[in-house]
Design an enzyme around this catalytic site. Structure first.
Site, PDB file in Angstrom:
ATOM      1  N   HIS A   1      22.430   1.333  20.707  1.00 53.40           N
ATOM      2  CA  HIS A   1      22.511   0.102  21.029  1.00 53.40           C
ATOM      3  C   HIS A   1      21.766  -0.377  21.709  1.00 53.40           C
ATOM      4  O   HIS A   1      21.253  -1.639  21.918  1.00 53.40           O
ATOM      5  CB  HIS A   1      23.929  -0.723  21.093  1.00 53.40           C
ATOM      6  CG  HIS A   1      24.883  -0.370  20.329  1.00 53.40           C
ATOM      7  ND1 HIS A   1      24.582  -0.800  18.852  1.00 53.40           N
ATOM      8  CD2 HIS A   1      26.075   0.145  20.072  1.00 53.40           C
ATOM      9  CE1 HIS A   1      25.853  -0.509  18.178  1.00 53.40           C
ATOM     10  NE2 HIS A   1      26.751  -0.070  19.016  1.00 53.40           N
TER      11      HIS A   1
ATOM     12  N   HIS B   1      18.785   0.575  31.584  1.00 50.89           N
ATOM     13  CA  HIS B   1      18.642   0.165  30.167  1.00 50.89           C
ATOM     14  C   HIS B   1      18.447  -1.147  29.854  1.00 50.89           C
ATOM     15  O   HIS B   1      18.462  -1.996  31.044  1.00 50.89           O
ATOM     16  CB  HIS B   1      19.736   0.628  29.691  1.00 50.89           C
ATOM     17  CG  HIS B   1      21.303   0.243  29.991  1.00 50.89           C
ATOM     18  ND1 HIS B   1      21.736   0.708  31.083  1.00 50.89           N
ATOM     19  CD2 HIS B   1      21.856  -1.048  29.608  1.00 50.89           C
ATOM     20  CE1 HIS B   1      23.044  -0.085  31.489  1.00 50.89           C
ATOM     21  NE2 HIS B   1      23.152  -1.182  30.790  1.00 50.89           N
TER      22      HIS B   1
ATOM     23  N   HIS C   1      19.499  -4.970  27.662  1.00 51.47           N
ATOM     24  CA  HIS C   1      20.085  -5.739  26.982  1.00 51.47           C
ATOM     25  C   HIS C   1      19.253  -7.277  26.482  1.00 51.47           C
ATOM     26  O   HIS C   1      18.671  -7.742  27.476  1.00 51.47           O
ATOM     27  CB  HIS C   1      21.387  -6.372  27.333  1.00 51.47           C
ATOM     28  CG  HIS C   1      22.407  -5.267  27.969  1.00 51.47           C
ATOM     29  ND1 HIS C   1      23.345  -4.899  27.012  1.00 51.47           N
ATOM     30  CD2 HIS C   1      22.219  -4.505  29.022  1.00 51.47           C
ATOM     31  CE1 HIS C   1      23.855  -3.835  27.440  1.00 51.47           C
ATOM     32  NE2 HIS C   1      23.555  -3.580  28.690  1.00 51.47           N
TER      33      HIS C   1
ATOM     34  N   HIS D   1      19.335  -3.568  33.471  1.00 56.93           N
ATOM     35  CA  HIS D   1      20.462  -2.966  34.414  1.00 56.93           C
ATOM     36  C   HIS D   1      19.910  -1.630  34.794  1.00 56.93           C
ATOM     37  O   HIS D   1      19.696  -0.757  34.151  1.00 56.93           O
ATOM     38  CB  HIS D   1      21.432  -2.679  33.599  1.00 56.93           C
ATOM     39  CG  HIS D   1      22.384  -4.043  33.152  1.00 56.93           C
ATOM     40  ND1 HIS D   1      23.437  -4.098  32.225  1.00 56.93           N
ATOM     41  CD2 HIS D   1      22.193  -5.313  33.437  1.00 56.93           C
ATOM     42  CE1 HIS D   1      23.770  -5.345  32.008  1.00 56.93           C
ATOM     43  NE2 HIS D   1      22.901  -6.010  32.669  1.00 56.93           N
TER      44      HIS D   1
END
Length: 270
Positions: A97, A123, A125, A142
């Site tokens: 994801h 990573h 989002h 993050h």
């Protein structure tokens, strides 16, 4: 006999520590859950998928949250957030994801309230998971850190950086060739060599601070969150590339906002 017993006790202790670490860290193969509203594997069901993920539904200090001005305590400090990063060999991974950068050696650390947390991975989002006064941004990075200090109350610390659409992000620009190959070759990993975390620009003078959780299963609580107050820029093409590179091809990978539950949120700065 006594020596053998001592060795077995030590092995048992190390095994328990390893199990605790496994349960605390983010899931690396993210295909077991998704972000679709109403899905049997969506955010509202995460806590039911595995007993180790129960905090996703039952936790009292979950993340992300809205960083609202009327809930924030302003703390005046002139000290910057103490970061000592350095270049290190890294891997770029498609975790299902999201796209993550895993540093494979000593990439440096941050120091929060006297505890040193070593940088592990970063990573993205999209859109952002945290909001400021209800405003959601285009992307959130993050940077996940961990400590091996046995006396530390909190074992994980995450730095969050928010981005709005604008000029290309220089750090992401350097990763674009490898992320593009993840798309073209349908690979799960790329090995670009050395990646310098110091190139991730953020404001270290003004930042939000609160105690929350991981935003993906197992949603472990007791995470020290530091969200940079300064919103930086990223290009629309860069955001689209990050989404195109993952297996799910979904439009977003952001967990819904979680209840604040009267938690202390600080805005620290000069």
């Amino acid at each position: 006999m006594h020596i053998t017993s001592t060795i077995w006790s030590l092995l048992l202790f190390l095994t328990i520590l390893q199990l605790i670490s496994i349960h605390a860290q983010e899931v690396e193969d993210e295909r077991e859950f998704d972000y679709l509203k109403g899905s049997e594997k969506g955010p509202g069901k995460w806590g039911e998928l595995h007993k180790e993920w129960s905090a996703c539904n039952n936790g009292k200090m979950q993340s992300p949250i809205d960083l609202s001005n009327n809930r924030v305590d302003i703390i005046h400090k002139s000290n910057k957030l103490a970061r000592t990063y350095k270049p290190c060999i890294a891997t770029i991974a498609n975790r299902g994801h999201d796209i993550a950068v895993h540093w494979e050696g000593n990439a440096g650390s941050i120091k929060i309230n006297g505890t040193v947390y070593s940088l592990s991975q970063a990573h993205w989002h999209s859109p952002s998971e945290h909001t400021i006064n209800g405003r959601r941004f285009s992307l959130e990075l993050h940077m996940v850190h961990k400590t091996t200090n046995p006396t530390a109350k909190h074992k994980i610390a995450v730095i969050g950086v928010l981005y709005k659409i604008g000029k290309s992000n220089p750090f992401l620009s350097k990763l674009v060739p490898n992320i593009t190959l993840l798309v073209k070759e349908d690979n799960e990993h790329r090995h670009p060599g050395v990646i310098d975390p110091r190139e991730i620009k953020m404001s270290c003078r003004r930042y939000y601070n609160y105690i929350g959780s991981l935003t993906v299963p197992p949603c472990t609580e007791g995470v020290v969150w530091t969200i940079s107050k300064k919103v930086r820029t990223v290009s629309l093409d860069q955001v689209k590339l990050l989404r195109a590179a993952v297996h799910d091809h979904a439009q977003k990978n952001s967990r819904p906002l979680q209840p604040n539950r009267h938690r202390d949120i600080q805005l620290i700065g000069p």
